[in-house]
Scaffold this motif. Structure first.
Motif, PDB file in Angstrom:
ATOM      1  N   MET A   1      92.582  31.857 -16.184  1.00 37.00           N
ATOM      2  CA  MET A   1      91.557  32.880 -15.978  1.00 37.00           C
ATOM      3  C   MET A   1      90.259  32.491 -16.675  1.00 37.00           C
ATOM      4  O   MET A   1      89.164  32.682 -16.128  1.00 37.00           O
ATOM      5  CB  MET A   1      92.054  34.223 -16.499  1.00 37.00           C
ATOM      6  N   THR A   2      90.369  31.915 -17.874  1.00 40.66           N
ATOM      7  CA  THR A   2      89.173  31.463 -18.589  1.00 40.66           C
ATOM      8  C   THR A   2      88.494  30.321 -17.849  1.00 40.66           C
ATOM      9  O   THR A   2      87.264  30.266 -17.754  1.00 40.66           O
ATOM     10  CB  THR A   2      89.541  31.009 -20.012  1.00 40.66           C
ATOM     11  N   THR A   3      89.297  29.404 -17.331  1.00 44.62           N
ATOM     12  CA  THR A   3      88.741  28.279 -16.569  1.00 44.62           C
ATOM     13  C   THR A   3      87.976  28.774 -15.350  1.00 44.62           C
ATOM     14  O   THR A   3      86.893  28.263 -15.031  1.00 44.62           O
ATOM     15  CB  THR A   3      89.874  27.332 -16.124  1.00 44.62           C
ATOM     16  N   LEU A   4      88.525  29.767 -14.690  1.00 43.58           N
ATOM     17  CA  LEU A   4      87.838  30.358 -13.545  1.00 43.58           C
ATOM     18  C   LEU A   4      86.499  30.948 -13.977  1.00 43.58           C
ATOM     19  O   LEU A   4      85.484  30.793 -13.279  1.00 43.58           O
ATOM     20  CB  LEU A   4      88.715  31.437 -12.910  1.00 43.58           C
ATOM     21  N   GLY A   5      86.489  31.620 -15.131  1.00 44.57           N
ATOM     22  CA  GLY A   5      85.240  32.170 -15.647  1.00 44.57           C
ATOM     23  C   GLY A   5      84.235  31.088 -15.996  1.00 44.57           C
ATOM     24  O   GLY A   5      83.035  31.233 -15.742  1.00 44.57           O
TER      25      GLY A   5
END
Length: 226
Positions: free
Chosen positions: A210-214
């Motif tokens: 999820m952080t990578t997507l952000g």
């Protein structure tokens, strides 16, 4: 001796949780992504001493608008789902051919559950539905629906409000933007942890994903001038 069967008792509809865990996390993430993109777009066209103030109002306005839209759609989904269930029951009751009524019940089952039910089991359900004597003429809202919609609104607005806060407390809007983006990534990581723990997919793995997507979304915003 009480001869009233459970199918004949009319019980009030139980209020479901406002949103399940997956929906709550997803709504929060959608709000964070929207605030992230909206603030980036506003930053690209905002300048001057009051840039941070403008960006705070832009982020807050985005959160309010998203929360309101989500609350309205919650009401729409609730009414549509209730109407669909009512239509199914009425169809089963009015259908004289029991085989057709059973087929209607089968078609209403989720695709993953449909193979698990035999026709005999669905026939028992059809027979119980046929005994239900009191049904509303049409689907309508109840008080708890509006309580749920308010909960959705507050979840989205309060959950994403921290993203807008740095623009109000930090004078330099560039520094505030960095804090806002870092805070958004931290919240996305926490949301991913919760989602991964709930689904059993691995909390840390989901948090990092999820952080990578952000991060990728942030990079895309910066690349186009945000």
């Amino acid at each position: 001796m009480n001869t009233i069967t459970s199918a004949e008792r009319v019980e009030p509809e139980r209020r479901k949780p406002i949103l399940n865990t997956v929906d709550r996390v997803c709504e929060l993430c959608f709000g964070l992504f929207m605030a992230l993109t909206f603030v980036g777009a506003v930053k690209a066209v905002t300048a001057g001493d009051d840039a941070g103030y403008k960006m705070f109002h832009a982020a807050l306005g985005c959160n309010l608008a998203w929360g309101l839209a989500d609350a309205v759609m919650y009401l729409v989904r609730t009414l549509v789902d209730r109407g669909q269930r009512l239509k199914l029951v009425l169809t089963v009751q009015r259908e004289m051919d029991q085989a057709i009524a059973v087929r209607a019940l089968r078609e209403a089952l989720p695709e993953t559950l449909e193979p698990l039910f035999e026709d005999a089991e669905l026939e028992r359900i059809r027979a119980r539905l046929a005994l239900v004597s009191t049904l509303p003429p049409r689907a309508h809202f109840v008080r708890d629906d509006f309580v749920g919609a308010l909960g959705v609104f507050l979840l989205v607005v309060l959950g994403t409000f921290p993203v807008a806060l740095p623009f109000l407390v930090i004078e330099d809007h560039r520094t505030a933007l960095i804090f806002s983006r870092v805070l958004t990534l931290v919240m996305l990581f926490i949301a991913g942890l919760a989602l991964g723990r709930y689904t059993g997919a691995g909390a840390m793995k989901a948090g990092i994903a999820m952080t990578t997507l952000g991060v990728l979304l942030t990079m895309a915003i910066i690349a186009v001038g945000g």
